[in-house]
Design an enzyme around this catalytic site. Structure first.
Site, PDB file in Angstrom:
ATOM      1  CD  GLN A 134      93.986  29.517 116.689  1.00 19.19           C
ATOM      2  OE1 GLN A 134      94.452  28.537 117.265  1.00 19.19           O
ATOM      3  NE2 GLN A 134      93.106  29.426 115.717  1.00 19.19           N
ATOM      4  CB  ALA A 140      90.283  36.189 113.168  1.00 16.66           C
ATOM      5  CE  LYS A 149      97.587  33.915 106.696  1.00 18.63           C
ATOM      6  NZ  LYS A 149      97.688  35.310 106.277  1.00 18.63           N
ATOM      7  CG  ASP A 188      93.700  42.782 107.033  1.00 15.68           C
ATOM      8  OD1 ASP A 188      93.292  43.764 107.685  1.00 15.68           O
ATOM      9  OD2 ASP A 188      93.962  41.678 107.559  1.00 15.68           O
TER      10      ASP A 188
HETATM   11  N1  LIG Z   1     106.684  34.928 106.787  1.00 13.37           N
HETATM   12  C1  LIG Z   1     106.639  35.364 108.039  1.00 13.37           C
HETATM   13  N2  LIG Z   1     107.786  35.581 108.732  1.00 13.37           N
HETATM   14  C2  LIG Z   1     107.747  36.023 110.009  1.00 13.37           C
HETATM   15  N3  LIG Z   1     106.622  36.265 110.691  1.00 13.37           N
HETATM   16  C3  LIG Z   1     105.442  36.062 110.081  1.00 13.37           C
HETATM   17  C4  LIG Z   1     105.389  35.602 108.728  1.00 13.37           C
HETATM   18  N4  LIG Z   1     104.091  35.464 108.378  1.00 13.37           N
HETATM   19  C5  LIG Z   1     103.382  35.815 109.449  1.00 13.37           C
HETATM   20  N5  LIG Z   1     104.164  36.187 110.482  1.00 13.37           N
HETATM   21  C6  LIG Z   1     103.731  36.628 111.827  1.00 13.37           C
HETATM   22  O1  LIG Z   1     102.453  36.063 112.096  1.00 13.37           O
HETATM   23  C7  LIG Z   1     101.463  37.072 112.244  1.00 13.37           C
HETATM   24  C8  LIG Z   1     100.148  36.628 111.606  1.00 13.37           C
HETATM   25  O2  LIG Z   1     100.342  36.352 110.227  1.00 13.37           O
HETATM   26  P1  LIG Z   1      99.248  36.824 109.162  1.00 13.37           P
HETATM   27  O3  LIG Z   1      99.009  38.260 109.342  1.00 13.37           O
HETATM   28  O4  LIG Z   1      99.722  36.369 107.838  1.00 13.37           O
HETATM   29  O5  LIG Z   1      97.990  35.933 109.576  1.00 13.37           O
HETATM   30  P2  LIG Z   1      96.534  36.381 110.106  1.00 13.37           P
HETATM   31  O6  LIG Z   1      95.710  35.175 110.248  1.00 13.37           O
HETATM   32  O7  LIG Z   1      96.002  37.480 109.307  1.00 13.37           O
HETATM   33  O8  LIG Z   1      96.799  36.904 111.503  1.00 13.37           O
HETATM   34  P3  LIG Z   1      96.002  38.118 112.111  1.00 13.37           P
HETATM   35  O9  LIG Z   1      94.559  37.671 112.197  1.00 13.37           O
HETATM   36  O10 LIG Z   1      96.692  38.274 113.434  1.00 13.37           O
HETATM   37  O11 LIG Z   1      96.200  39.272 111.155  1.00 13.37           O
HETATM   38  C9  LIG Z   1     102.062  38.321 111.600  1.00 13.37           C
HETATM   39  O12 LIG Z   1     101.555  39.502 112.164  1.00 13.37           O
HETATM   40  C10 LIG Z   1     103.541  38.140 111.878  1.00 13.37           C
HETATM   41  O13 LIG Z   1     103.853  38.554 113.183  1.00 13.37           O
HETATM   42 MG   LIG Z   2      97.558  39.599 109.811  1.00 13.89          MG
END
Ligand SMILES: Nc1ncnc2c1ncn2[C@@H]1O[C@H](COP(=O)(O)OP(=O)(O)OP(=O)(O)O)[C@@H](O)[C@H]1O
Ligand SMILES: [Mg+2]
Lengths: 222, 177
Positions: free
Chosen positions: A6, A8, A25, A130
């Site tokens: 989870q 932000a 996502k 980012d």
């Molecule tokens: N396609 C994928 N395959 C494997 N792991 C993934 C994938 N997409 C996301 N993740 C994992 O999930 C985490 C969070 O995904 P993402 O960065 O896309 O979302 P976020 O909402 O920006 O999260 P954060 O706020 O933690 O940056 C990534 O850092 C990674 O560890």
């Molecule tokens: Mg991220």
């Protein structure tokens, strides 16, 4: 669907998409935002993410394959990058198991790959928005440097050196604040970046310097 | 050999039936049945398909757009055909991805054939052999697929051709390539 992480802005679920390991996502709404603004911002993020993932991959940068987009629920169904670690976790594990000098030596090829990849991305006028070490994955044996970029929700398409300079500045801050003693690695990233973004890098680096100065001034005043 | 019925992931109450026929003698006649409304199905050109997963992603998209009432074409079956194509031009998509009269193999998709009657009607009508859907790869025309979906060698250095195709199908209404 099993909730895995989870953040932000989004929930990351793990599921199966017709037999393929899949990450969903899901961007959720922010109660402090006006509902209409919130809806359009969320839709914007989903679209930016899809666009940049496809454009990056078309320029030879590894990104997860998108299987399905549900704009109504703000969900992106994408390939789960199997057998992967975030660059963040990898750097931390290398730094905690080696001496400072050995760690830099081990991580130099990775820094090279990161710089090279970002150079290609900026050359295509894709600004990530980012760049952090959690938004980069290494698939398979990390020493193979199979780098996958993710989390393009804040990305945009722009041919301005200023935006690209800020992109690199965000990475520099994220790298150095998350991983101590990585200034040298950032220099390696920049060198590789200049090689792959051959025509545009001079202006971008100049902007990066400018942004760094502004950043310093701000901290001195504040 | 039987038709393959697959439950729709995001809408478990929906399903898709996939069939591949080889040695087809009467493609034109089967096409007429669909156009005349004898049964509702999507009839696809096998040379444009790399793997069943490509069709599944397109059908999944069509079912979703059908459910949220945002289809671009007149029914969920024509939407499957349209979804397969990277183009936003409907007639161009139908021409490139739809079965042509002179073809000897065909890939069929039926959405929500709850009692299996449409599937049976297709099987009764087609003069050809029901074949394992995974054999569709034997008919794929990779150079044409690469051209139509605009897939470069640069892209293929980081992903498979199916991944490249699937990304375009799923991103179709957001990105124009
Ligand atoms: N396609 C994928 N395959 C494997 N792991 C993934 C994938 N997409 C996301 N993740 C994992 O999930 C985490 C969070 O995904 P993402 O960065 O896309 O979302 P976020 O909402 O920006 O999260 P954060 O706020 O933690 O940056 C990534 O850092 C990674 O560890
Ligand atoms: Mg991220």
């Amino acid at each position: 669907m099993e909730l895995w992480k989870q953040g932000a802005e989004a929930k990351i679920h793990k599921t199966d998409f017709y037999g393929k390991p899949c990450i969903v996502k899901e961007r959720f709404s922010k109660s402090y935002r006006h509902p209409i603004l919130d809806k359009s911002l969320t839709a914007q993020r989903v679209k930016s993410e899809i666009r940049a993932m496809l454009r990056c991959r078309m320029s030879g940068i590894l990104t997860p394959t998108v299987y399905f987009v549900n704009m109504d629920s703000s969900c992106i169904y994408m390939e789960e990058m199997l057998d992967s670690v975030t660059v963040r976790d990898y750097i931390q594990s290398v730094q905690s198991s080696k001496t400072a000098v050995e760690a830099i030596e081990t991580l130099t090829p990775l820094a090279n790959t990161i710089g090279h990849t970002l150079g290609i991305m900026h050359k295509q006028n894709i600004v990530h928005g980012d760049l952090t070490t959690s938004n980069m994955l290494l698939q398979g044996d990390p020493s193979n440097n199979r780098l996958c970029l993710i989390d393009f929700g804040l990305s945009f398409f722009e041919n301005l050196s200023e935006d690209k300079g800020v992109d690199l500045y965000v990475l520099e801050r994220a790298l150095i604040s998350t991983h101590p003693n990585t200034e040298k690695l950032f220099n390696v990233i920049l060198e590789a970046y200049c090689k792959s973004n051959d025509t545009g890098s001079k202006d971008v680096i100049a902007k990066l310097e400018e942004v760094r100065m502004r950043g310093r001034k701000r901290t001195m005043v504040g | 050999m039987a038709a393959k019925v697959i439950q729709c992931g995001p809408y478990p109450e929906c399903n898709m039936t996939l069939m591949l026929f080889s040695n087809v003698l009467n493609a034109a006649e089967v096409r007429k049945c669909v156009m005349g409304g004898e049964f509702e199905a999507a009839l696809l050109k096998t040379s444009m398909i790399l793997e069943p997963f490509q069709v599944i992603v397109a059908a999944n998209r069509a079912i979703h757009l059908h459910r949220i009432k945002k289809m671009m074409t007149k029914n969920v079956h024509s939407e499957v055909l349209f979804s397969l194509s990277p183009s936003k031009n409907i007639s161009d998509s139908f021409r490139k991805f739809g079965l042509a009269d002179n073809e000897t193999s065909m890939f069929v998709v039926i959405v929500n054939d709850t009692d299996g009657s449409t599937c049976q009607a297709v099987i009764d009508r087609v003069k050809g052999q029901l074949t394992d859907i995974t054999d569709v790869g034997k008919y794929s025309d990779l150079p044409t697929i690469q051209k139509v979906y605009k897939i470069s060698e640069t892209e293929l250095s980081v992903c498979s051709a199916v991944d490249a195709v699937v990304s375009r199908i799923s991103s179709k209404d957001i990105v124009t390539v």
